[in-house]
Write an enzyme that holds these catalytic residues in place. Structure first.
Site, PDB file in Angstrom:
ATOM      1  N   ASP A 121       0.885  -1.156   0.000  1.00 15.49           N
ATOM      2  CA  ASP A 121       0.000   0.000   0.000  1.00 15.49           C
ATOM      3  C   ASP A 121       0.931   1.216   0.000  1.00 15.49           C
ATOM      4  O   ASP A 121       2.132   1.107   0.283  1.00 15.49           O
ATOM      5  CB  ASP A 121      -0.927  -0.005   1.219  1.00 15.49           C
ATOM      6  CG  ASP A 121      -2.117   0.945   1.011  1.00 15.49           C
ATOM      7  OD1 ASP A 121      -2.062   1.763   0.072  1.00 15.49           O
ATOM      8  OD2 ASP A 121      -3.074   0.880   1.794  1.00 15.49           O
TER       9      ASP A 121
HETATM   10  C1  BGC Z   1      -4.875   3.450   0.218  1.00 16.25           C
HETATM   11  C2  BGC Z   1      -4.995   2.448  -0.918  1.00 16.25           C
HETATM   12  C3  BGC Z   1      -4.859   3.144  -2.244  1.00 16.25           C
HETATM   13  C4  BGC Z   1      -3.531   3.906  -2.269  1.00 16.25           C
HETATM   14  C5  BGC Z   1      -3.286   4.632  -3.565  1.00 16.25           C
HETATM   15  C6  BGC Z   1      -3.635   4.329   0.084  1.00 16.25           C
HETATM   16  O1  BGC Z   1      -3.679   5.384   0.977  1.00 16.25           O
HETATM   17  O2  BGC Z   1      -4.844   2.767   1.449  1.00 16.25           O
HETATM   18  O3  BGC Z   1      -6.227   1.768  -0.837  1.00 16.25           O
HETATM   19  O4  BGC Z   1      -4.946   2.226  -3.279  1.00 16.25           O
HETATM   20  O5  BGC Z   1      -3.534   4.857  -1.219  1.00 16.25           O
HETATM   21  O6  BGC Z   1      -4.099   5.726  -3.703  1.00 16.25           O
END
Ligand code: BGC
Length: 759
Positions: free
Chosen positions: A275
């Site tokens: 993530d």
């Molecule tokens: C989130 C993810 C997301 C990523 C990219 C993170 O803060 O937890 O779900 O895909 O950002 O935007």
């Protein structure tokens, strides 16, 4: 030697020599050669997203890139000389998240906001979800996106998790089947998905550091099972590890999770990304099989270079991870030179969004057939979110669509005549309120205070109307949980009380519409509503979809994929959430173990307000003709039964199959959902035969003692019905021999004693 032969020999040797010296190219030469031609630096850059946060000249925004597709979440590193393009990833669960505008052009790049994941799960309709996925994937492809960062399927462990709207259910089977449908739909377009957040990211409080502590059984049966189903059934191109730790280890640094379970046990063959900014130690992440670090951080690059110079980062590990990334890059539209249009069919997709949204609405209560309503009914519409309806939640799960339809707009669109006066009052009130109302990142969203209306004003409004509708909304999302806003605020409660008192006295009904991203309390006030619709975040077409259900154009067929108990304290997680130390938790113990949601309520006989699997319709369904056949040669049970529309309106039914395992001394939930099926639209009197097959292995529980999935011997009850409590048909069968269906290696051991709940 003949002159001709001599020349051709020379030419062949020149060709071979130049071939040997030329740089290998992805897609033409073997991937191993392409990797071998990379410098050490290039290899390190390949396992990092291009963002390089913290780079002295880098941009500071997370989840946003300006390159290739503006506003997408990130891109991978490309090496032109080796024919490796940079590929684009964009969120997310409710549609494609990119920037709707760009510098130097008036053109717009809006996307469709589809209903949120919780709404999609409430349809229990895998075909419909696949269709939504297909539309979403098409939009991604036409905007130049290669991988959509969806589906998200963390379990609804607590109703307070800010991101529940992005997740499906409290149950792993519903989560897994819906996720599998979403992946199938998106990937049909030839673009990839990223099933996330792997795993146990069940709260936003301290999500980047908290350790979710649980037994291996709870991990495997509840928190991993949905991922296992989604991955085995639909083969997503990528997996996104979560921010949190499990039993003290960051998921992105866990070899147990990413190699032993994901790859060895489940045969996942795509790549794993972090993530955004997840985990701590990039070397451990590389070793654990977290192939790509997103969005890429300058510090990570320095650490990997240093480790590599000191001999602490085996080049073979880098090569392995890069190979997995390139295996995927080669499949992307960008690699294949797809000429995207930037013009997806947004009108068509709006229609899909509306249909899906209406099917996700759950009719919780409908006293004296309050609903549906004829459009001649004179309605007074109360509540801020009737006029400013939430189409989706906060953060990466939000989508930039060009419009949204409020409840007010939707009702007007189908012909209801609503008070312009009241509309203007709410409009002015909300405009004024919005000047000072702020959502603070990382803090629970405080519901906008309801507009004050005196009893005299409500009496006046009642006089010109036949009934009242009040919408109650909760806004939630990434970065924060929901806090005490699980319950109605004082203002909401007092407004509802006044409305009910005044309308009820005149024999007029009150309908409540919930516009939320999680389940919320209903018990304290549902006696003051004649009908209740739980509509979640229904996407950009919310108001139209709600109007479709209110008028009966669509007969509601959604059911709860997460239980609604009598009080917050009845959630088994409530005693242990958000962890300890309370002010700034580092650990959260999943003491309720496998008893999450209905597994808890049914096993411990705790009454709920509206149980898992519950939802009303404008018609009635009858169940009959249950037949079962146990096929010992193939280790399967074949089950069939009939569902008949016995009412006067066409409708769809969600039939559910629960199994009670032989439980004496075995600490098993009273029942577990093992299959479900949504009928087609059945006309009055029409019947559908539902046939389903369970494998014996579907009946297995995880035994930590035996390190295996075990099917116990004894009597199994089959319960078929309309919800987790409403059993309409039952049968049983015996298994004489205990079966070990899969032996496993012990993983992610609990490092502390936690008081695990047992039956
Ligand atoms: C989130 C993810 C997301 C990523 C990219 C993170 O803060 O937890 O779900 O895909 O950002 O935007």
């Amino acid at each position: 030697m003949k002159k001709g032969l001599f020349i051709s020999l020379i030419l062949t040797s020149i060709l071979l020599i130049s071939r040997a010296q030329s740089t290998p190219k992805l897609g033409i030469d073997p991937i191993a050669d392409v990797i071998a031609a990379m410098t050490k630096e290039e290899k390190i850059r390949m396992v990092l997203g291009t963002k390089l946060l913290g780079n002295p000249s880098g941009e500071p925004i997370i989840g946003y890139t300006d390159t290739l597709v503006v506003g997408a979440a990130g891109t991978t590193f490309g090496i032109t000389r080796l024919g490796i393009p940079s590929v684009v990833m964009a969120d997310g669960p409710a549609g494609v998240r990119i920037s709707p505008t760009r510098k130097n052009t008036n053109e717009t790049f809006y996307c469709t906001t589809f209903p949120c994941a919780m709404s999609l799960a409430s349809t229990w309709n895998t075909e419909l979800v696949e269709m939504v996925g297909e539309a979403m994937g098409n939009e991604g492809k036409e905007y130049g996106v290669d991988i959509l960062l969806t589906p998200a399927l963390n379990i609804h462990r607590t109703p307070l998790c800010g991101r529940n709207f992005e997740y499906y259910s409290e149950d792993p089977l519903v989560s897994g089947k819906i996720a599998a449908a979403m992946i199938r739909g998106i990937q049909k377009n030839g673009i990839g998905t990223s099933i996330k957040h792997f795993a146990a990211n069940n709260q936003e409080i301290n999500r980047r550091s908290i350790s979710a502590n649980m037994s291996e059984r709870a991990l495997r049966e509840i928190y991993l099972k949905g991922f296992e189903i989604g991955i085995k059934e639909s083969n997503p191109w990528t997996v996104m590890s979560s921010y949190n730790k499990i039993n003290g280890v960051y998921t992105s640094e866990s070899f147990d999770l990413l190699e032993t379970i994901l790859r060895k046990e489940w045969n996942f063959n795509g790549f794993v990304m972090t993530d955004w900014g997840g985990g701590k130690n990039p070397v451990d992440q590389m070793f654990a099989g977290n192939d790509l670090l997103m969005p890429g951080h300058y510090e990570q690059m320095l650490k990997l270079i240093k480790a590599s110079e000191e001999g602490l980062l085996d080049e073979a590990v880098l090569d392995r991870n890069i190979k997995r990334i390139l295996d995927c890059v080669i499949k992307t539209p960008r690699f294949q030179g797809y000429n995207y249009s930037d013009k997806p069919n947004l009108t068509k997709h709006a229609g899909i969004s509306r249909d899906a949204a209406s099917e996700g609405i759950v009719l919780l209560k409908n006293e004296n057939s309050t609903l549906p309503l004829g459009v001649e009914t004179k309605i007074v519409l109360f509540g801020n979110t009737s006029y400013d309806t939430y189409k989706g939640g906060i953060g990466s799960g939000d989508v930039h669509s060009s419009y949204k339809v409020s409840v007010y707009d939707g009702l007007k669109n189908v012909g209801f005549r609503l008070s312009e006066n009241l509309f203007n009052k709410y409009k002015d009130y909300l405009a004024e309120l919005n000047k000072s109302y702020k959502i603070m990142k990382g803090k629970p969203v405080v519901p906008k205070p309801e507009m004050k209306l005196s009893e005299e004003e409500i009496i006046e409004l009642e006089k010109e109307s036949d009934m009242a509708i009040m919408t109650i909304g909760r806004y939630s999302g990434e970065f924060a949980d929901i806090a005490s806003y699980y319950y109605l605020t004082k203002e909401e409660m007092s407004l509802l009380k006044s409305i009910y008192k005044i309308f009820n006295k005149k024999g007029k009904s009150v309908v409540v519409i919930l516009n939320t991203g999680s389940v919320m309390d209903v018990s304290q006030w549902n006696h003051m509503a004649d009908a209740i619709l739980s509509t979640w975040y229904s996407g950009q077409e919310a108001g139209n979809a709600i109007a479709d259900v209110i008028t009966g154009k669509v007969n509601p067929s959604g059911k709860l994929a997460t239980s609604m108990p009598l009080s917050y304290e009845d959630f088994p997680s409530s005693a242990h959430y958000p962890g300890y130390p309370v002010e700034n938790p580092t650990n959260v113990d999943y003491c309720e173990d496998i008893y999450v949601g209905y597994r808890f309520f049914t096993s411990f006989n705790i009454k709920t307000e509206y149980e898992f699997g519950y939802g009303l319709s404008y018609t009635e369904f009858g169940y009959s003709d249950l037949k079962k056949a146990v096929d010992f040669s193939n280790n399967e049970i074949h089950i069939s039964f009939k569902v008949k529309n016995e009412g006067k309106t066409a409708g769809k039914e969600i039939a559910q199959l629960y199994i009670s395992a032989p439980s004496a001394g075995k600490n098993k939930p009273a029942k577990e959902l093992k299959a479900f099926s949504k009928t087609r639209l059945l006309q009055p009197g029409e019947e559908e035969l539902i046939e389903t097959k369970l494998k014996f292995s579907d009946l297995a529980s995880f035994s930590e003692k035996e390190n295996a999935w075990i099917v116990e011997s004894g009597k199994y009850s089959i319960e078929i019905g309309a919800s987790s409590l409403n059993t309409l048909l039952s049968e049983s069968f015996n298994l004489e021999k205990k079966m070990k269906v899969l032996e496993t290696t012990p993983v992610l051991p609990l490092k502390k004693n936690i008081a695990i709940l047992k039956l």
